[in-house]
Each structure stands twice: as C-alpha cells, then as structure tokens.
Design a protein around this motif. Structure first.
Motif, short mmCIF file in Angstrom:
data_model
loop_
_atom_site.label_atom_id
_atom_site.label_comp_id
_atom_site.label_asym_id
_atom_site.label_seq_id
_atom_site.Cartn_x
_atom_site.Cartn_y
_atom_site.Cartn_z
N GLU A 18 0.83 -1.21 0.00
CA GLU A 18 0.00 0.00 0.00
C GLU A 18 0.86 1.26 0.00
O GLU A 18 0.57 2.22 -0.71
N PHE A 19 1.92 1.26 0.81
CA PHE A 19 2.79 2.42 0.89
C PHE A 19 3.53 2.64 -0.43
O PHE A 19 3.66 3.76 -0.90
N ARG A 20 3.99 1.55 -1.03
CA ARG A 20 4.72 1.67 -2.30
C ARG A 20 3.81 2.23 -3.39
O ARG A 20 4.23 3.07 -4.19
N ILE A 21 2.55 1.81 -3.40
CA ILE A 21 1.60 2.34 -4.39
C ILE A 21 1.38 3.83 -4.15
O ILE A 21 1.37 4.63 -5.08
N ASN A 26 1.26 9.53 -5.23
CA ASN A 26 1.23 10.85 -4.59
C ASN A 26 1.82 11.99 -5.43
O ASN A 26 1.22 13.06 -5.50
N PRO A 27 2.98 11.82 -6.08
CA PRO A 27 3.46 12.93 -6.91
C PRO A 27 2.48 13.29 -8.03
O PRO A 27 2.30 14.46 -8.35
N TRP A 28 1.81 12.29 -8.58
CA TRP A 28 0.83 12.54 -9.63
C TRP A 28 -0.40 13.24 -9.06
O TRP A 28 -0.99 14.11 -9.70
N LYS A 29 -0.80 12.86 -7.84
CA LYS A 29 -1.95 13.50 -7.20
C LYS A 29 -1.68 14.99 -6.97
O LYS A 29 -2.58 15.81 -7.12
N GLN A 30 -0.47 15.32 -6.58
CA GLN A 30 -0.13 16.71 -6.33
C GLN A 30 -0.09 17.53 -7.62
O GLN A 30 -0.30 18.73 -7.61
N TRP A 31 0.14 16.88 -8.71
CA TRP A 31 0.24 17.56 -9.99
C TRP A 31 -1.12 17.65 -10.68
O TRP A 31 -1.36 18.59 -11.43
N SER A 32 -2.00 16.67 -10.44
CA SER A 32 -3.25 16.58 -11.19
C SER A 32 -4.46 16.52 -10.26
O SER A 32 -4.58 15.60 -9.45
N ALA A 33 -5.36 17.48 -10.41
CA ALA A 33 -6.61 17.47 -9.63
C ALA A 33 -7.46 16.27 -10.02
O ALA A 33 -8.15 15.70 -9.17
N LEU A 34 -7.40 15.85 -11.27
CA LEU A 34 -8.18 14.70 -11.72
C LEU A 34 -7.71 13.42 -11.05
O LEU A 34 -8.52 12.62 -10.57
N ILE A 35 -6.41 13.22 -10.99
CA ILE A 35 -5.87 12.02 -10.32
C ILE A 35 -6.18 12.07 -8.83
O ILE A 35 -6.55 11.07 -8.22
N SER A 36 -6.07 13.26 -8.22
CA SER A 36 -6.41 13.42 -6.81
C SER A 36 -7.88 13.07 -6.57
O SER A 36 -8.21 12.37 -5.62
#
Length: 187
Positions: A18-21, A26-36
């Motif tokens: 879970e942590f590795r995923i 997380n870097p993608w979530k911070q960059w993209s509101a859609l992924i978040s």
C-alpha cells in the motif's frame, strides 16, 4: 514505544505494498486534480465497501475506526494509537518548552452539522462529539500549553450561515473559519 519506554522510529509501514503504491501515486496527485479526485473516489469506494461488508456481517452496530474513541468503550487499537499520539504531543511540547517556543495544540472538528451527531448517536448512544476537544483541552492544561478546539467555531458558523464547510476536507469557508479561530487565539 520500545521495551524500556522510549520512543523509537518504526518504519515497517514503508515496506507494505500500500505504501509503495502511494509513493508512486502521490506525486501525480499533487500535480493533477483529476488524479487526486480519482484517488479520493477510490478511497471512499473502499470505505463504503468495507462498511457494507461489516453491515452484512452484522458488525455495524458500533462506530468503528478513530471515531470509536468518542464512544464507550473505544476500540483498543485506536486507544493505543491515541495514547501514542498524546505521548508524541508531550515530547513536542517539552521540546518547545526547553527552547522557550510557544506551543499550540489545535483539535480539528469531527463534524459540525446536527445530522452528523444524530447519525453517530443512532449508531451508538454513547457517542460524544466533544470527546477530542474535552480530552485534549485537559491534556493541554496538564502540559501547560495553549489549546484551540475547532468544533465549536465550526458548529457556530454552521448554525449562523447553514453553509457546508467541507468537501472531503475543509472548503474555502472552512479554512476561513479555522484561520479566524487561530488568529483570535494567538493574538
């Protein structure tokens, strides 16, 4: 906490799948509101599925998770974690006191609309929406540090304006209520 009672860093969580995923996402979530947003929806789906499984198994009569701390008796796992957090807060307060740094403990709200408390009390009559504020206020007094509880300011704002202060986290109005309460406390 080690065998001799001292605090020690436990990094076992970092080897879980879970942590590795999360490290990848997380870097993608911070960059993209859609992924978040997709991650929030996925997490909510997991929580709902878990809740339905508990309900179908007949295990949904008690409040579970961290909010069980607001009930009598709380879930032992969460009580141990809460006690550890209070131990960490004590360490931080002591660190600040030794350096003459002001320390403020802030307790965020857990719900502020009457239907929140009503729903939790239907599930467990012992539910106390002020548990964290009451407990941490007393704890702060023992530590000699300043305390700010946000339950009352959020409830008061909702009673006066009837506006939601949350999305999945505080919305802009919620941040404003928190900032106003914090400003009033530290000035």
């Amino acid at each position: 906490v080690s065998e001799n009672g001292t605090l020690m860093l436990d990094t076992r969580f970092s080897s879980t799948p879970e942590f590795r995923i999360k490290q990848i996402i997380n870097p993608w979530k911070q960059w993209s509101a859609l992924i978040s947003l997709a991650a929030q929806k996925y997490n909510r789906h997991k929580e709902d599925r878990h809740r339905r499984q508990r309900s179908s198994a007949g295990n949904d009569s008690r409040i579970s998770g961290p909010l069980s701390l607001c009930t009598a008796p709380p879930a032992p796992r969460y009580m141990r974690n809460y006690d550890l957090n209070k131990r960490l807060i004590r360490e931080m307060a002591d660190f600040c006191a030794a350096r003459k740094i002001r320390f403020l403990l802030t307790c965020i709200n857990i719900g502020y609309q009457p239907e929140h408390t009503t729903a939790w009390r239907k599930q467990d009559a012992t539910f106390d929406p002020y548990f964290f504020e009451t407990d941490l206020s007393g704890f702060s007094q023992k530590l000699g540090v300043t305390f700010l509880g946000l339950q009352e300011p959020f409830e008061q704002h909702f009673r006066q304006h009837g506006l939601s202060l949350h999305w999945d986290h505080w919305n802009y109005s919620g941040h404003t209520v928190a900032a106003d309460a914090l400003t009033a406390k530290i000035l």
